[in-house]
Design a protein around this motif. Structure first.
Motif, PDB file in Angstrom:
ATOM      1  N   ASP A  67      25.386  -8.898 -37.815  1.00 56.12           N
ATOM      2  CA  ASP A  67      24.991  -7.901 -38.809  1.00 56.12           C
ATOM      3  C   ASP A  67      24.566  -6.639 -38.079  1.00 56.12           C
ATOM      4  OD1 ASP A  67      24.533  -6.724 -41.232  1.00 56.12           O
ATOM      5  OD2 ASP A  67      22.883  -8.036 -41.823  1.00 56.12           O
ATOM      6  N   PHE A  68      24.565  -5.543 -38.803  1.00 52.92           N
ATOM      7  CA  PHE A  68      24.241  -4.236 -38.240  1.00 52.92           C
ATOM      8  C   PHE A  68      23.298  -3.533 -39.214  1.00 52.92           C
ATOM      9  CE2 PHE A  68      24.840   0.255 -37.452  1.00 52.92           C
ATOM     10  CZ  PHE A  68      25.010   0.357 -36.090  1.00 52.92           C
ATOM     11  N   VAL A  69      22.113  -3.132 -38.709  1.00 48.07           N
ATOM     12  CA  VAL A  69      21.096  -2.518 -39.559  1.00 48.07           C
ATOM     13  C   VAL A  69      20.643  -1.202 -38.949  1.00 48.07           C
ATOM     14  CG1 VAL A  69      18.827  -2.788 -40.631  1.00 48.07           C
ATOM     15  CG2 VAL A  69      20.308  -4.790 -40.334  1.00 48.07           C
ATOM     16  N   VAL A  70      20.594  -0.175 -39.770  1.00 47.41           N
ATOM     17  CA  VAL A  70      20.085   1.129 -39.318  1.00 47.41           C
ATOM     18  C   VAL A  70      18.557   1.093 -39.364  1.00 47.41           C
ATOM     19  CG1 VAL A  70      20.092   3.612 -39.763  1.00 47.41           C
ATOM     20  CG2 VAL A  70      22.158   2.245 -40.166  1.00 47.41           C
ATOM     21  N   LYS A  71      17.928   1.717 -38.373  1.00 46.33           N
ATOM     22  CA  LYS A  71      16.476   1.618 -38.221  1.00 46.33           C
ATOM     23  C   LYS A  71      15.699   2.148 -39.424  1.00 46.33           C
ATOM     24  CE  LYS A  71      15.715   1.436 -33.229  1.00 46.33           C
ATOM     25  NZ  LYS A  71      15.066   2.085 -32.080  1.00 46.33           N
ATOM     26  N   ASP A  72      16.206   3.180 -40.092  1.00 45.39           N
ATOM     27  CA  ASP A  72      15.451   3.738 -41.216  1.00 45.39           C
ATOM     28  C   ASP A  72      15.689   2.975 -42.522  1.00 45.39           C
ATOM     29  OD1 ASP A  72      18.005   4.478 -41.807  1.00 45.39           O
ATOM     30  OD2 ASP A  72      17.644   6.641 -41.830  1.00 45.39           O
ATOM     31  N   THR A  73      16.355   1.813 -42.437  1.00 47.72           N
ATOM     32  CA  THR A  73      16.532   0.967 -43.620  1.00 47.72           C
ATOM     33  C   THR A  73      15.169   0.449 -44.087  1.00 47.72           C
ATOM     34  OG1 THR A  73      18.722   0.282 -42.853  1.00 47.72           O
ATOM     35  CG2 THR A  73      17.668  -1.091 -44.515  1.00 47.72           C
TER      36      THR A  73
END
Length: 419
Positions: free
Chosen positions: A101-107
């Protein structure tokens, strides 16, 4: 409790992620970079979930992901890549490295937690499948060992070296798996007569092997009320040898198929009078015999139109007779040898007959092995797709000098069994 390793070189980010994830029920362990993360995972074998930053000194998240996802790593890791970049190229790079999975930090932290929970569900499913596969592997290993033991037992049922007056015998038996459905054998019925047979049960595997074993046991009893190859009479010698057709008929009655048992088998059963060279035989749906004439070196097919054993209750079998000359040989075989394939071509019964003539000048004791190796060379493969059995019986002739020692049988027998 679900354990997570959070990897980030930013101490503030580590403290933040540890606090918010702990509040949501996760047990959090931290590492400052990829190198430290590998050390933590080595020390904590229960951790299977990693949430890692992309950009870090020493070892970045991409390299950490590659190492954890390599086939050499000791366990499965669910890997989530955390990045400040939200572009297609970054996402593709992370996925190509093996990230799950790939998550952007400001999520939003709630979305991150939801993704982590989804990841743990995937991880739980993976672990369940892995456990079941390990259980299956263990069960398969036990079954394989049992089948190998059964194969060894069936191998021991094949005839050992014996001395049969006036007869020379050689055979090869090759199951296509650990156990097979072919069975062959021979026995001294009395001081003059030798019985020999070969059967091929339809199908493969345990059920076919069990039937071949059962049939062999039925034939092996050659005295008393339970014998189907000899019967008692009131006059000396107080027994008579059963006609081959009657043996097949009795086997058909014993093994007649029903709705729960659909197995049947082909078979040849023969009785050779080693004193006179007369051979009586009966065939049940089996490939024809090959009769090699010593005087001419020519081989011919000897067959019968007949039904298999165990399929129909109305069948009758016929007993036929051959008069052998000294040196004549009778070859019996299962269709696994003649139906061996090279592309779309089969070795064929005619190929078998020609090979019998080609190797006629070699000792009988090695001819079955030579024939099988000829087929292996022809198909360019060591293995056979079906069980292979070949039996050759040579009548060497009977001398009057043997009359006084009929109970001491004197002719060589060679038996070869191949896995």
């Amino acid at each position: 409790m679900n354990e997570i390793l959070v990897v980030d070189d930013n101490r503030t980010m580590l403290m933040f992620m540890e606090r918010v994830l702990s509040k949501r029920g996760f047990k959090v362990t931290t590492a400052n970079d990829g190198t430290q993360a590998l050390h933590v995972l080595e020390e904590c074998p229960d951790i299977q979930f990693v949430l890692s930053d992309w950009m870090m000194p020493e070892m970045d998240g991409i390299e950490l992901c590659r190492r954890l996802k390599s086939g050499n790593y000791s366990r499965y890791i669910f890997f989530v890549l955390l990045s400040g970049k939200d572009d297609q190229e970054s996402i593709i790079s992370g996925i190509n490295a093996g990230a799950d999975d790939f998550v952007v930090k400001d999520t939003h932290v709630d979305e991150i937690a939801a993704r982590i929970k989804a990841g743990f569900r995937t991880l739980a499913l993976h672990n369940e499948i892995t456990t079941k596969n390990e259980q299956l592997d263990s069960a398969y290993a036990i079954m394989k060992k049992d089948l190998e033991s059964a194969g060894d037992m069936l191998k021991r049922l094949l005839p050992a070296e014996r001395k049969l007056s006036g007869v020379e015998i050689s055979y090869v038996s090759i199951p296509s798996a650990q156990i097979g459905g072919d069975m062959l054998g021979y026995m001294q019925l009395d001081e003059d007569n030798v019985g020999f047979y070969l059967l091929d049960v339809a199908g493969h595997g345990v059920s076919s092997a069990l039937m071949s074993f059962s049939v062999q046991q039925s034939i092996a009893v050659n005295s008393g009320k339970g014998s189907i190859v000899k019967s008692s009479i009131d006059q000396p010698p107080y027994y008579q040898i059963t006609q081959p057709s009657s043996v097949l008929k009795q086997l058909n009655d014993l093994y007649l198929s029903d709705d729960h048992n659909l197995l049947y088998f082909t078979m040849v059963y023969s009785v050779l009078n080693a004193k006179t060279g007369e051979m009586k035989f009966s065939i049940a749906g089996h490939p024809p015999l090959v009769w090699l004439h010593a005087a001419t070196g020519e081989a011919e097919f000897i067959g019968q139109d007949s039904f298999v054993v165990g399929a129909f209750d109305f069948v009758d079998y016929q007993t036929a007779s051959l008069q052998l000359e000294p040196g004549d040989k009778i070859w019996i075989y299962s269709d696994g040898i003649t139906e061996a394939e090279k592309g779309t071509e089969q070795f064929s019964e005619e190929g078998f007959r020609q090979t019998v003539m080609d190797i006629k000048d070699h000792p009988t004791t090695v001819q079955t092995e030579m024939l099988v190796n000829r087929v292996r060379d022809w198909q360019r493969c060591e293995q056979f797709d079906d069980d292979v059995s070949v039996l050759v019986v040579e009548w060497t002739g009977y001398s009057e000098g043997e009359q006084a020692c009929n109970t001491k049988f004197s002719t060589r027998v060679n038996a070869q069994f191949f896995k």
